[in-house]
Design a protein around this motif. Structure first.
Motif, PDB file in Angstrom:
ATOM      1  N   VAL A 171     -36.993 -18.972  46.466  1.00 36.18           N
ATOM      2  CA  VAL A 171     -35.335 -19.507  46.600  1.00 36.18           C
ATOM      3  C   VAL A 171     -34.476 -18.602  46.128  1.00 36.18           C
ATOM      4  O   VAL A 171     -33.643 -18.111  46.924  1.00 36.18           O
ATOM      5  CB  VAL A 171     -35.306 -21.016  45.704  1.00 36.18           C
ATOM      6  N   GLY A 172     -34.942 -17.662  45.097  1.00 32.55           N
ATOM      7  CA  GLY A 172     -33.950 -17.058  44.318  1.00 32.55           C
ATOM      8  C   GLY A 172     -33.601 -15.625  45.216  1.00 32.55           C
ATOM      9  O   GLY A 172     -32.762 -15.117  45.392  1.00 32.55           O
ATOM     10  N   PHE A 173     -34.776 -15.293  45.652  1.00 34.19           N
ATOM     11  CA  PHE A 173     -34.540 -13.958  46.636  1.00 34.19           C
ATOM     12  C   PHE A 173     -34.541 -14.063  47.945  1.00 34.19           C
ATOM     13  O   PHE A 173     -34.018 -12.963  48.579  1.00 34.19           O
ATOM     14  CB  PHE A 173     -36.226 -13.245  46.527  1.00 34.19           C
ATOM     15  N   LEU A 174     -34.622 -15.337  48.378  1.00 39.22           N
ATOM     16  CA  LEU A 174     -34.173 -15.572  49.863  1.00 39.22           C
ATOM     17  C   LEU A 174     -33.002 -16.149  50.212  1.00 39.22           C
ATOM     18  O   LEU A 174     -32.477 -16.363  51.179  1.00 39.22           O
ATOM     19  CB  LEU A 174     -35.420 -16.457  50.417  1.00 39.22           C
ATOM     20  N   ALA A 175     -32.301 -16.832  49.114  1.00 42.71           N
ATOM     21  CA  ALA A 175     -31.101 -17.580  49.241  1.00 42.71           C
ATOM     22  C   ALA A 175     -30.006 -16.556  49.852  1.00 42.71           C
ATOM     23  O   ALA A 175     -29.161 -17.049  50.695  1.00 42.71           O
ATOM     24  CB  ALA A 175     -30.645 -18.227  47.851  1.00 42.71           C
ATOM     25  N   GLY A 176     -29.854 -15.348  49.509  1.00 38.58           N
ATOM     26  CA  GLY A 176     -28.998 -14.588  50.047  1.00 38.58           C
ATOM     27  C   GLY A 176     -29.046 -14.337  51.285  1.00 38.58           C
ATOM     28  O   GLY A 176     -27.955 -14.031  52.115  1.00 38.58           O
ATOM     29  N   LEU A 177     -30.138 -14.480  52.099  1.00 37.08           N
ATOM     30  CA  LEU A 177     -30.166 -14.439  53.596  1.00 37.08           C
ATOM     31  C   LEU A 177     -29.522 -15.542  54.296  1.00 37.08           C
ATOM     32  O   LEU A 177     -28.989 -15.178  55.631  1.00 37.08           O
ATOM     33  CB  LEU A 177     -31.538 -14.412  54.088  1.00 37.08           C
ATOM     34  N   LEU A 178     -29.256 -16.729  53.608  1.00 37.70           N
ATOM     35  CA  LEU A 178     -28.414 -17.663  54.324  1.00 37.70           C
ATOM     36  C   LEU A 178     -26.979 -17.224  54.501  1.00 37.70           C
ATOM     37  O   LEU A 178     -26.298 -17.868  55.250  1.00 37.70           O
ATOM     38  CB  LEU A 178     -28.344 -18.757  53.575  1.00 37.70           C
ATOM     39  N   VAL A 179     -26.367 -16.620  53.474  1.00 40.08           N
ATOM     40  CA  VAL A 179     -25.009 -15.995  53.436  1.00 40.08           C
ATOM     41  C   VAL A 179     -24.878 -15.048  54.305  1.00 40.08           C
ATOM     42  O   VAL A 179     -24.018 -14.727  54.789  1.00 40.08           O
ATOM     43  CB  VAL A 179     -24.561 -15.819  51.946  1.00 40.08           C
ATOM     44  N   ALA A 180     -25.949 -13.988  54.102  1.00 39.44           N
ATOM     45  CA  ALA A 180     -25.746 -12.778  55.023  1.00 39.44           C
ATOM     46  C   ALA A 180     -27.273 -12.350  55.703  1.00 39.44           C
ATOM     47  O   ALA A 180     -28.057 -11.740  55.395  1.00 39.44           O
ATOM     48  CB  ALA A 180     -25.511 -11.439  54.113  1.00 39.44           C
ATOM     49  N   PRO A 181     -27.315 -13.281  56.964  1.00 44.15           N
ATOM     50  CA  PRO A 181     -28.546 -13.050  57.839  1.00 44.15           C
ATOM     51  C   PRO A 181     -28.506 -11.621  58.491  1.00 44.15           C
ATOM     52  O   PRO A 181     -27.554 -11.120  58.586  1.00 44.15           O
ATOM     53  CB  PRO A 181     -28.346 -13.918  58.747  1.00 44.15           C
ATOM     54  N   PRO A 182     -29.751 -10.930  58.392  1.00 47.50           N
ATOM     55  CA  PRO A 182     -29.974  -9.665  58.798  1.00 47.50           C
ATOM     56  C   PRO A 182     -29.621  -9.602  60.393  1.00 47.50           C
ATOM     57  O   PRO A 182     -29.658 -10.714  61.089  1.00 47.50           O
ATOM     58  CB  PRO A 182     -31.591  -9.680  58.529  1.00 47.50           C
ATOM     59  N   ASP A 183     -29.728  -8.276  60.875  1.00 48.07           N
ATOM     60  CA  ASP A 183     -29.328  -7.951  62.268  1.00 48.07           C
ATOM     61  C   ASP A 183     -30.616  -8.551  62.990  1.00 48.07           C
ATOM     62  O   ASP A 183     -31.761  -7.410  62.784  1.00 48.07           O
ATOM     63  CB  ASP A 183     -29.073  -6.804  62.465  1.00 48.07           C
ATOM     64  N   PRO A 184     -31.030  -9.217  63.634  1.00 48.07           N
ATOM     65  CA  PRO A 184     -32.509  -9.515  64.498  1.00 48.07           C
ATOM     66  C   PRO A 184     -32.944  -8.105  65.144  1.00 48.07           C
ATOM     67  O   PRO A 184     -34.018  -8.047  64.877  1.00 48.07           O
ATOM     68  CB  PRO A 184     -32.181 -10.635  65.231  1.00 48.07           C
ATOM     69  N   SER A 185     -32.150  -7.602  65.960  1.00 49.88           N
ATOM     70  CA  SER A 185     -32.692  -6.769  66.807  1.00 49.88           C
ATOM     71  C   SER A 185     -32.949  -5.299  65.714  1.00 49.88           C
ATOM     72  O   SER A 185     -33.758  -4.716  66.004  1.00 49.88           O
ATOM     73  CB  SER A 185     -31.491  -6.122  67.874  1.00 49.88           C
ATOM     74  N   ALA A 186     -32.114  -5.111  64.805  1.00 45.27           N
ATOM     75  CA  ALA A 186     -32.317  -3.832  64.051  1.00 45.27           C
ATOM     76  C   ALA A 186     -33.620  -4.270  62.971  1.00 45.27           C
ATOM     77  O   ALA A 186     -34.606  -3.352  62.810  1.00 45.27           O
ATOM     78  CB  ALA A 186     -31.400  -3.576  62.930  1.00 45.27           C
ATOM     79  N   ALA A 187     -33.930  -5.502  62.547  1.00 43.31           N
ATOM     80  CA  ALA A 187     -35.373  -5.974  62.068  1.00 43.31           C
ATOM     81  C   ALA A 187     -36.494  -5.752  62.977  1.00 43.31           C
ATOM     82  O   ALA A 187     -37.541  -5.249  62.338  1.00 43.31           O
ATOM     83  CB  ALA A 187     -34.968  -7.655  61.527  1.00 43.31           C
ATOM     84  N   LEU A 188     -36.247  -6.152  64.157  1.00 45.97           N
ATOM     85  CA  LEU A 188     -37.548  -5.939  64.923  1.00 45.97           C
ATOM     86  C   LEU A 188     -37.738  -4.545  65.295  1.00 45.97           C
ATOM     87  O   LEU A 188     -38.736  -4.137  65.328  1.00 45.97           O
ATOM     88  CB  LEU A 188     -37.164  -6.724  66.571  1.00 45.97           C
ATOM     89  N   GLY A 189     -36.762  -3.732  65.454  1.00 46.13           N
ATOM     90  CA  GLY A 189     -36.832  -2.489  65.407  1.00 46.13           C
ATOM     91  C   GLY A 189     -37.428  -1.805  64.390  1.00 46.13           C
ATOM     92  O   GLY A 189     -38.191  -0.734  64.451  1.00 46.13           O
ATOM     93  N   GLY A 190     -37.564  -2.316  63.196  1.00 39.95           N
ATOM     94  CA  GLY A 190     -38.293  -1.754  62.023  1.00 39.95           C
ATOM     95  C   GLY A 190     -39.583  -2.020  61.826  1.00 39.95           C
ATOM     96  O   GLY A 190     -40.222  -1.496  61.045  1.00 39.95           O
ATOM     97  N   LEU A 191     -40.188  -2.744  62.960  1.00 37.25           N
ATOM     98  CA  LEU A 191     -41.680  -3.096  63.146  1.00 37.25           C
ATOM     99  C   LEU A 191     -42.384  -1.886  63.785  1.00 37.25           C
ATOM    100  O   LEU A 191     -43.723  -1.880  63.829  1.00 37.25           O
ATOM    101  CB  LEU A 191     -41.836  -4.151  63.872  1.00 37.25           C
TER     102      LEU A 191
END
Length: 429
Positions: A171-191
């Motif tokens: 919960v502590g480390f993932l809560a921030g993603l609810l407020v600032a979700p990552p860019d899906p296309s950039a995250a997929l590009g990181g694969l």
């Protein structure tokens, strides 16, 4: 004389079988705490802040390798009823060789402890303004309580406590993603596997080195043994299970246990990198835990910053207890020496308190501890792959050829990448 029919037990329903399977889960979740310790926090946050989504593929690859390594460790404990240190203690006939192996493993455990105690101390300072040395003492004291529960109440209550802390970490480390979700296309590009300069290679090696930790391998085999290990293997036969659950069933549950643990740990590690990539690029001071916390609080609000600090505290508390458990198992298995856990806890706490007392930068000390851990990886991984491939050790549950091949490739890759990490650090490249 009339025949008397024997009572027939009603067939177990599928739901009952599922409930029984869930009750067997736990050891991998405890060992999985090692994958979300303060060293991982430092590596993932630095990678995301410095290189954005570039190293997403490294986190994913590290988790896949971790699944295989942790399953092999758990299988060793389940089938043989012995931990990896115990089996190595039996096979190392010469006292000098046994002591030399114990020394490197003990130093690895102490290096792990330094990282975890420092992480807990930093979290207490961020949350309550506690001085670092006092925070280290408090972190060590809480770990003693957790270990006392394991010693007096058994494996299951200890697992519940550590899993509870793991939930706080998540919960502590993932809560921030609810407020600032990552860019899906950039995250997929990181694969897509790639690097940008030697700095990204260094961080990739750091992420892998922080993910596969020797003490987690030692600990997982012991945790599995404590829960449902088998009696020692009889020459020419198969093991006798200590529980009524067949070994094949236990191994199936173990695979699910490891999968669940690695999904949680992988999500947390990936979430930390994505959060840093989304909110921290270009922000100064994010190369330290304190700086990352300050930047997250400024960018996403004090609530998210507080949850991050709570996650860091839970990470330090849980991982230092598991690290101390691993250290005790290493000493008992290799030297046949058992020291009272409070005494051992105090002794292994001293190096971390000295580091904090000398005023060494906590994040720098975390990085150095990860370097020290890299030296211990071959000593844990190579024997693990060898032992789980031997029919004389695991009987018919020995690795299949492809499993052994995958283990050899994983061990070679991790050793090579940690060698790269050491070379880059020593040469300053």
């Amino acid at each position: 004389m009339p025949k008397t029919s024997l009572p027939v037990s009603p067939p177990r329903s599928r739901a009952a079988g599922s409930t029984r399977g869930v009750a067997l889960l736990g050891p991998a979740l405890v060992a999985g705490v090692a994958y979300v310790d303060p060293g991982n926090v430092a590596s993932n946050m630095t990678a995301g802040a410095g290189y954005g989504y570039l190293l997403v593929w490294v986190v994913v690859m590290a988790n896949v390798i971790a699944w295989l390594v942790q399953y092999l460790s758990a299988k060793l404990g389940v089938v043989t009823g012995r931990s990896l240190p115990e089996l190595l203690g039996d096979r190392l006939q010469h006292r000098a060789a046994r002591r030399a192996y114990w020394l490197q493993a003990e130093l690895v455990a102490m290096a792990t402890d330094i990282a975890e105690v420092i992480g807990g101390a930093v979290a207490l300072q961020l949350l309550f303004g506690v001085p670092l040395v006092l925070g280290g003492l408090l972190t060590g004291a809480v770990s003693m309580v957790l270990l006392a529960v394991q010693g007096r109440r058994g494996a299951r209550p200890f697992e519940f406590l550590v899993i509870g802390l793991l939930l706080l970490v998540t919960v502590g480390f993932l809560a921030g993603l609810l407020v600032a979700p990552p860019d899906p296309s950039a995250a997929l590009g990181g694969l897509v596997p790639r690097f940008t300069g030697s700095g990204s290679v260094l961080l990739a090696a750091s992420i892998l080195g922080a993910t596969i930790m020797p003490h987690a391998i030692y600990a997982h085999s012991a945790l599995a043994r404590d829960r449902f290990g088998s009696a020692p293997l009889r020459l020419g036969g198969d093991p006798e299970p200590r529980t009524r659950t067949p070994i094949a069933r236990l191994l199936t549950v173990t695979r699910w246990d490891v999968t669940l643990a690695m999904v949680i740990a992988g999500a947390v590690n990936l979430g930390m990198l994505l959060l840093a990539a989304r909110t921290l690029p270009g922000v100064s001071g994010t190369d330290s835990l304190e700086g990352a916390h300050a930047a997250i609080s400024a960018q996403l609000g004090p609530l998210i910053g507080t949850l991050f600090a709570v996650g860091l505290l839970a990470s330090g508390l849980a991982s230092t207890a598991v690290g101390a458990y691993a250290g005790a198992e290493i000493m008992q298995g290799l030297l046949r020496v058992r020291i009272a856990m409070p005494v051992r806890r105090l002794v292994t706490l001293i190096p971390a308190l000295v580091v904090l007392g000398l005023g060494v930068d906590p994040t720098f000390a975390l990085v150095l501890s990860q370097v020290a851990l890299s030296f211990g990886i071959p000593f844990a991984l190579i024997p693990l792959v060898v032992l789980t491939a031997q029919r004389s050790t695991l009987g018919r549950h020995a690795n299949r050829l492809w499993t052994t091949a995958a283990g050899v490739v994983a061990a070679a890759l991790l050793i090579a990448l940690n060698a790269v990490l050491l070379w880059l650090l020593l040469t300053g490249s």
